[in-house]
Structure formats: structure tokens, C-alpha cells
Design a protein around this motif. Structure first.
Motif, PDB file in Angstrom:
ATOM      1  N   GLU A 101       8.890   8.062   8.877  1.00 27.59           N
ATOM      2  CA  GLU A 101       7.771   7.417   8.174  1.00 27.59           C
ATOM      3  C   GLU A 101       6.433   7.871   8.723  1.00 27.59           C
ATOM      4  OE1 GLU A 101       9.887   3.234   6.947  1.00 27.59           O
ATOM      5  OE2 GLU A 101       7.837   3.173   7.759  1.00 27.59           O
ATOM      6  N   ALA A 104       5.720  11.271   7.439  1.00 29.42           N
ATOM      7  CA  ALA A 104       5.276  11.258   6.041  1.00 29.42           C
ATOM      8  C   ALA A 104       3.833  10.778   5.944  1.00 29.42           C
ATOM      9  CB  ALA A 104       6.195  10.356   5.215  1.00 29.42           C
ATOM     10  N   HIS A 109      -1.529  11.658   4.514  1.00 30.55           N
ATOM     11  CA  HIS A 109      -2.851  11.080   4.762  1.00 30.55           C
ATOM     12  C   HIS A 109      -3.715  11.926   5.682  1.00 30.55           C
ATOM     13  CE1 HIS A 109      -2.267   7.025   2.953  1.00 30.55           C
ATOM     14  NE2 HIS A 109      -0.992   7.360   3.099  1.00 30.55           N
ATOM     15  N   GLU A 119      -1.946   0.877  10.551  1.00 32.88           N
ATOM     16  CA  GLU A 119      -2.320  -0.021   9.467  1.00 32.88           C
ATOM     17  C   GLU A 119      -1.373   0.159   8.292  1.00 32.88           C
ATOM     18  OE1 GLU A 119      -6.404   0.051   7.800  1.00 32.88           O
ATOM     19  OE2 GLU A 119      -5.323  -1.055   6.222  1.00 32.88           O
ATOM     20  N   ILE A 120      -1.007   1.388   8.031  1.00 30.15           N
ATOM     21  CA  ILE A 120      -0.126   1.646   6.892  1.00 30.15           C
ATOM     22  C   ILE A 120       1.278   1.095   7.150  1.00 30.15           C
ATOM     23  CG2 ILE A 120       1.008   3.453   5.523  1.00 30.15           C
ATOM     24  CD1 ILE A 120      -1.605   5.112   5.995  1.00 30.15           C
ATOM     25  N   ARG A 121       1.771   1.302   8.373  1.00 25.16           N
ATOM     26  CA  ARG A 121       3.119   0.846   8.668  1.00 25.16           C
ATOM     27  C   ARG A 121       3.146  -0.642   9.037  1.00 25.16           C
ATOM     28  NH1 ARG A 121       6.469   2.940  12.549  1.00 25.16           N
ATOM     29  NH2 ARG A 121       8.134   2.351  11.118  1.00 25.16           N
ATOM     30  N   GLY A 122       1.992  -1.182   9.380  1.00 24.22           N
ATOM     31  CA  GLY A 122       1.939  -2.599   9.735  1.00 24.22           C
ATOM     32  C   GLY A 122       2.581  -2.882  11.067  1.00 24.22           C
ATOM     33  N   VAL A 123       2.672  -1.873  11.883  1.00 29.52           N
ATOM     34  CA  VAL A 123       3.302  -2.054  13.174  1.00 29.52           C
ATOM     35  C   VAL A 123       2.736  -0.994  14.114  1.00 29.52           C
ATOM     36  CG1 VAL A 123       5.249  -0.493  12.733  1.00 29.52           C
ATOM     37  CG2 VAL A 123       5.566  -2.449  14.237  1.00 29.52           C
ATOM     38  N   LEU A 183      -2.917   5.318  -3.827  1.00 28.38           N
ATOM     39  CA  LEU A 183      -2.154   4.900  -2.660  1.00 28.38           C
ATOM     40  C   LEU A 183      -2.468   5.739  -1.425  1.00 28.38           C
ATOM     41  CD1 LEU A 183       1.203   4.094  -4.432  1.00 28.38           C
ATOM     42  CD2 LEU A 183      -0.335   2.468  -3.286  1.00 28.38           C
ATOM     43  N   LEU A 184      -3.272   6.777  -1.607  1.00 24.39           N
ATOM     44  CA  LEU A 184      -3.681   7.555  -0.438  1.00 24.39           C
ATOM     45  C   LEU A 184      -5.114   7.229  -0.037  1.00 24.39           C
ATOM     46  CD1 LEU A 184      -2.063  11.009  -1.311  1.00 24.39           C
ATOM     47  CD2 LEU A 184      -1.117   9.097  -0.012  1.00 24.39           C
ATOM     48  N   ASP A 185      -5.701   6.265  -0.767  1.00 23.74           N
ATOM     49  CA  ASP A 185      -7.070   5.857  -0.422  1.00 23.74           C
ATOM     50  C   ASP A 185      -7.063   5.107   0.893  1.00 23.74           C
ATOM     51  OD1 ASP A 185      -7.531   6.798  -2.896  1.00 23.74           O
ATOM     52  OD2 ASP A 185      -7.925   4.842  -3.850  1.00 23.74           O
ATOM     53  N   ARG A 187      -8.302   2.225   1.871  1.00 18.95           N
ATOM     54  CA  ARG A 187      -8.926   1.031   1.311  1.00 18.95           C
ATOM     55  C   ARG A 187      -9.011  -0.044   2.385  1.00 18.95           C
ATOM     56  NH1 ARG A 187      -6.130  -1.396  -3.980  1.00 18.95           N
ATOM     57  NH2 ARG A 187      -6.240   0.787  -4.601  1.00 18.95           N
ATOM     58  N   PRO A 188     -10.217  -0.391   2.772  1.00 20.13           N
ATOM     59  CA  PRO A 188     -10.314  -1.402   3.836  1.00 20.13           C
ATOM     60  C   PRO A 188      -9.961  -2.775   3.306  1.00 20.13           C
ATOM     61  CG  PRO A 188     -12.487  -0.798   3.063  1.00 20.13           C
ATOM     62  CD  PRO A 188     -11.516   0.042   2.285  1.00 20.13           C
ATOM     63  N   PHE A 206      -3.437  -7.378  10.769  1.00 19.23           N
ATOM     64  CA  PHE A 206      -2.459  -6.641   9.985  1.00 19.23           C
ATOM     65  C   PHE A 206      -1.583  -5.754  10.848  1.00 19.23           C
ATOM     66  CE2 PHE A 206      -5.389  -7.833   6.654  1.00 19.23           C
ATOM     67  CZ  PHE A 206      -4.510  -8.223   5.670  1.00 19.23           C
TER      68      PHE A 206
END
Lengths: 208, 271, 208
Positions: A101, A104, A109, A119-123, A183-185, A187-188, A206
Motif C-alpha cells: 500500500e 502504491a 502520489h 494521512e492516506i493510510r490513516g495509520v 482521489l489523488l488530490d 484535499r485538506p 486522523f
């Protein structure tokens, strides 16, 4: 090469010769060879771009194909013949889900900071995960980001492109659709009007 | 398996509770038991969201928040310790839930519950997209597995040749080094070619009594100090110094006809 | 591959496919592959001999060639392109201290025997050092000395003068100039060999 005085003939001969030379150079190397390295090894004045075009056309649909990864070139066996070549397969380390992940996310990105990956993975992303990807030669450090703290970014390498059979990061599967879907933005979260402290607080909420 | 039953019932807090099948219950049970297998709260939310069986874009964040809170509650009942970030997410979702349920406060500038929910939905969709992209990437024909490089690599032979280089300065410095090497040794006076003033004085005292006529001081050098330039030079200096000493004592006279002319001495007759 | 029922078309397609497969197999293999091994790895009924013929014809005159050795097959760089796989790396290295000193002594004292060089350097001079200077074309043998044993002497060459930009060995700066240039910081002890000028001057001072 020929000694014919006619320019056209001479040109055709030198064109064929350039193609042969590039063919020999790329065949000899298991690793992709950078365009600059090819240029250095070829006689001065060689039309390298044309030779590569000629070669690519010649090998189109063959058992081996000329492939570009980033700014480098290599011959690779055609993907549909993989089953014949199983015995040459090298046992690769199985990548963890976190690693695939993360890879990817870096690919889609890039350039991307560790905080953005998190931030994307949330972990949180363990150091070992990125280190492993760097070790495998698939990820390298990019430029620092011009944001507070000037964090390092990660980008994918030519080795990554070579491994996954991509000419450039633009060829990543589904890239266009992902971009179109926003989905690649980057975005805050709402309410983050560039106030860094605020952002920090929410990021940690988050799991960033 | 009692705990499992609990959990299965625990999942009933979700919107699909009424239609929960055995399979759904099992899935919900598995969620609890495998909490270690989740890559953080966002991953858990994504997994929970699948039970809504709708496109992620239509997902009910409110329902999802309730599912998540139900999950955390069950985990608490089962005394399963959840990592702090799962609890932080639970707190945030509880806050989001209240925002979504209460009418917005027009006085506050804080983001609305809808905005926060939309962002969470975006995050879930993005994570899902990355997960799918990752799977697509891994499924590509891969080098060393499906696609192969040239097996018999023909290495580039490198012919190394070394060109040695030296500049005129290197050359001159080397020569200077050779010629001055002795100077860098610990200093030891080489006495073999050195005549001391005492030696010259002893010799001169012994001989000066006979020196009635002017004579070049070199005439007083011992035989083996006459020829070699280095010895001759040392003898000259020592004898000259000794001459001055004797002149001071009033035993000899000393003269030099001109600059660089020979220095001559003779006995001084004391009346 | 094609599903056309016409035998001829099917045959053409399978012929091309066989060639592709052999191509990929040979390309990916680290060792030449024996005919029997190829046959084993290919689908049953493949006309291997024809595939090898086709492949050989295809690579005729290319940058790589299909070569047979004994009963095995491999791709090899075309012999006339071997030079592309050679790289001439020229490394510039500073002349060793021993060699520089020896060279300097030869330049300043030529013609000079090995024994004389050793006397001046105060250490023995290895054969290799002088040989290296001769190899480099900076030193050559001069006339034998008319002393017992008639030892060979060494002198510097035109190449040496060229390299150091001198028109004659007499252009080499003298010790005084070296000293003036700050290259000789210390006053040499009096009367050391090679300081004839100095000795001369002082001797005349003292009327020698």
C-alpha cells in the motif's frame, strides 16, 4: 558501413548500424541502460532516438521486447511467455500489505511525504516499511517539500518502473481515472485554512 | 463461543441489523477477533463500510460512525484492548455523530458535520482506491516472475590504464626534498669537518712565536684542512676568530690590504 | 495464437509463436541451452528445428546473433560490435614520490648512474622505479660511464622536456631559484654536494 557516396544510402547504412549497436548494448546488459549512457558509448553523431524507435518497432510482438523505464532502456521477455520461463523466476520477498500500500501511495502520489502517506493510510508508517522499499530499489528520496519543516519526499525509481513494466509513472494503471475522480488530490480536512497548528491537530486526529 | 454470540449481537446496532445473516454475524465476529489485523482505524472503518453494501460514495457516515462505536463498545465489553488511535477515532466519530444529529450552530465558524463527514468519506474512498491500485500494481507482469532480463549478461570489459602525472613543480619539490633531506633529520653537529675556535687558538698559540713576518692565516691551517672546501671554510673561520683573540691579548698584529684581500698576521714583539 | 481453423494460418501462427518462445527462452537463460532442453520446455509438437532456423535467419547480421556451440544455443553480441562492450578507463595518478625524486635527480644530474642516484637519494632505487620512468618515455639510457664497471647512465628524453615544458635540461631551475621560490625553506648545510655555486662564492670570499 558503406563507402557509397550517395547520402541516402550512407544514411540508411548508418541508421541500420546505429540500430545494431544499440541492440548489442542493450542485449548485453541485464539492467536498463540510461539514454545518456547509450549516447556516451555510441559514436558521436549517432541518432540515438531514431535507433531506439527502429529497435522498438523491430521487436514489437517478438519473444523479447524493447522496454523503456523512465529514461532507461532494456530488453525484456514478452509478458505472455512468463509461463515458459518459470524456472528463471527468482523468489522475491513477499511484501506486507503495509509495504504494497505504501508503495502504491508513493507511486500514485509522488512526490509524497511520510505524513501524507500516513494521512492516506490513516495509520503511522513504520520506518522499516519505507526502508524496505528503498532497499528493494523501488523507492528513493525526492526533493524536500517547500512546506514548514521541509520534509523529505519519496518517489519511485526506474527500478520500480522496470520491475512493474511501466515506461513512466504516467502509465500506472488507473492513474487517469483516479485523477479524474479527485482521489489523488491533496484535499485538506475541512476547517484547515492553512493554519498549520490546526492542521497538525486534525492530522493527528486522523492518525497522521 | 459465548463472546462470539455477544459480538454477533453487538453488530446489530448497525442499520442492517435486522437483516443480519449468519454470515454477516460471523464477519462481524471475525472483525473483533482480528482487530490486530487492521491497519489502523481508517482500515477498520473501510472494512465496516462494506457491510453497508453500497458504493462508497453513497455511504452513510452516520451509520458507519454508529457501527464503529458499536464495535469499540463490544471490544470494551470483551475486554479487548484497543490501541489509542482506535479510541481517538471513536471519540472523533462520537463528536461527528453529534454534529450530524444536532442542528448547525450558525454562530460558529467550525466546519459543519456534513463537511467533516464528506471528508471522512473522501478518505475512505481514497484509501480504497489506493488499495485497489496496489492490487493492480502487484498483479502486473513483474520482472523476475513473469518477465525476464537477459540471462547471460555480457559484462562490459573495462580496460584500465593508468597515466602517471607529475608537474614541473612536483619535480622541483622532489629535488628540493632530496637535497635538503638531511636538514630534516634531528640536528647533530657533524664535528668531523668543523674546527673549533679552541682548536685554532691552541694551534696558533703554539705557532705564533715563530711568526715574525706577515703571513696569510691560511698558512696556519693544518695540512688536512687546506683542500676540502668545507674544512677549509671552517678552518678559516676558526683561525680568524682565534687571531682576533690573540690580537686582543696583544700577542699578534692583524691586517687586511683590501676588502676580500687575504688576512695576514704576525707576532707582535713586546718591547 | 489464433483460433482460425485454416491449417495454413494456424501453422503460420504457431510457427511464429514457436520462434518467439525459443527467443525468450534463449534470452533469459544464463547458459547456452541444449536442444534437448529447449524441446523439453516447449509445448509438445513444436517444430524446434524450424524455430531455431527462423530465429537464426532473423538475427542474421543484427547486433546480436544466435550462435550454436556444440548442441547448445545462445545469443551473443555480433563479433564486430565487441568493442562497444569494452571501455577504456584511463586513470590519472600522481607519480609516486620515489619515482618523482628519481626523475628529478636524473634531470638535474644527467647523465647519472644508478649508484649516483642512490647516493643522492640516500636510499636504494628499485629497478621498477627506473623502468617505470623509461616506460613513460621520460628517461632513457645514456652512454656508459668511463669508470670501472662501465655502468649505464640515465638521461631524460625529449618527451620529458615536452611534458615539463622545458627546452633543455639546463632550463631546470637551480637550487637558488628553488629557494627564492620558497621551495627550499632551509639553508642547506654548507659544503653539501651539488652546491658548487654556493661553495664557490664562499671560497672566493675566503680567498681560496
Amino acid at each position: 558501413m558503406t563507402d557509397q557516396p550517395e547520402t541516402a544510402q550512407f544514411d540508411a547504412a548508418s541508421r541500420a548500424e546505429a540500430e545494431r549497436m544499440v541492440e548489442a548494448l542493450l542485449f548485453a546488459s541485464a539492467e536498463p541502460v540510461a539514454t545518456a549512457e547509450l549516447a556516451r558509448r555510441l559514436p558521436e553523431g549517432t541518432d540515438l532516438a531514431r535507433a531506439l524507435d527502429d529497435l522498438r518497432a523491430r521487436y514489437e510482438g517478438r519473444g523479447v521486447e524493447l522496454r523503456r523505464s523512465g529514461d532507461s532502456w532494456a530488453f525484456r521477455t514478452a509478458p505472455d511467455l512468463g509461463h515458459l520461463l518459470e524456472r528463471h523466476a527468482v523468489e522475491t520477498r513477499k511484501l506486507s500489505r503495509a509495504a504494497t500500500e505504501t508503495l502504491a501511495i508513493i507511486a500514485y502520489h509522488q512526490p509524497v511525504t511520510r505524513a501524507e502517506i500516513e494521512e492516506i493510510r490513516g495509520v503511522s508508517v513504520s520506518r522499516g516499511t519505507v526502508d524496505q522499499l528503498i532497499d528493494m530499489g523501488w523507492v528513493r528520496l525526492g526533493r524536500r517539500k517547500m512546506t514548514p519543516g521541509r520534509p523529505v519526499t519519496f518517489v519511485v525509481t526506474e527500478g520500480f518502473l522496470d520491475h512493474f513494466g511501466l515506461s513512466s509513472p504516467r502509465d500506472l494503471p488507473g492513474l487517469r481515472e483516479l485523477r479524474a475522480a479527485g482521489l489523488l488530490d491533496n484535499r485538506p480536512p475541512p476547517g484547515q485554512g492553512g493554519e498549520e497548528e490546526d492542521a497538525q491537530a486534525q492530522d493527528s486526529l486522523f492518525g497522521a | 463461543m459465548d463472546g462470539g454470540q455477544d459480538v454477533a449481537r453487538g453488530a446489530d446496532t448497525g442499520p442492517n441489523a435486522g437483516h443480519a445473516t449468519v454470515a454477516d454475524r460471523r464477519a462481524a465476529e471475525a472483525l473483533i477477533v482480528d482487530v490486530e489485523g487492521f491497519e489502523g482505524p481508517l482500515d477498520l472503518l473501510l472494512t465496516l463500510s462494506r457491510t453497508q453494501k453500497v458504493d462508497l460514495r453513497q455511504i452513510s457516515i452516520l451509520a458507519l460512525a454508529e457501527q464503529y462505536l458499536g464495535f469499540v463498545e463490544k471490544a470494551r465489553v470483551l475486554r479487548i484492548e484497543l490501541a489509542a488511535d482506535y479510541l481517538v477515532m471513536a471519540a472523533w466519530l462520537a463528536f461527528l455523530k453529534s454534529r450530524l444529529l444536532l442542528p448547525p450552530d450558525p454562530a460558529t465558524e467550525e466546519p459543519s458535520g456534513e463537511d467533516l463527514a464528506a471528508h471522512l468519506a473522501f478518505q475512505l474512498e481514497r484509501l480504497q482506491a489506493m488499495r485497489e491500485a496496489s492490487a493492480q500494481l502487484m498483479a502486473r507482469p513483474r520482472l523476475g516472475r513473469d518477465v525476464f532480463a537477459r540471462g547471460a549478461e555480457e559484462a562490459v570489459t573495462v580496460h584500465r590504464s593508468t597515466v602517471h602525472h607529475a608537474s614541473l613543480l612536483d619535480l622541483m619539490q622532489a629535488y628540493a626534498r632530496v637535497k635538503t633531506r638531511d636538514e630534516f633529520r634531528p640536528f647533530v653537529m657533524d664535528r668531523r669537518d668543523l674546527m673549533t675556535m679552541e682548536q685554532a687558538l691552541d694551534r696558533l698559540r703554539a705557532m705564533v712565536g715563530e711568526a715574525a713576518d706577515w703571513a696569510d692565516i691560511s698558512a696556519y691551517f693544518p695540512e688536512d684542512w687546506q683542500a676540502a672546501p668545507r674544512r677549509r671554510r671552517s678552518a678559516t673561520a676558526a683561525t680568524f676568530a682565534a687571531s682576533l683573540e690573540l690580537a686582543k691579548e696583544g700577542r699578534i698584529e692583524i691586517r687586511q690590504g683590501d676588502i676580500f684581500a687575504p688576512i695576514e698576521i704576525r707576532r707582535k714583539d713586546t718591547a
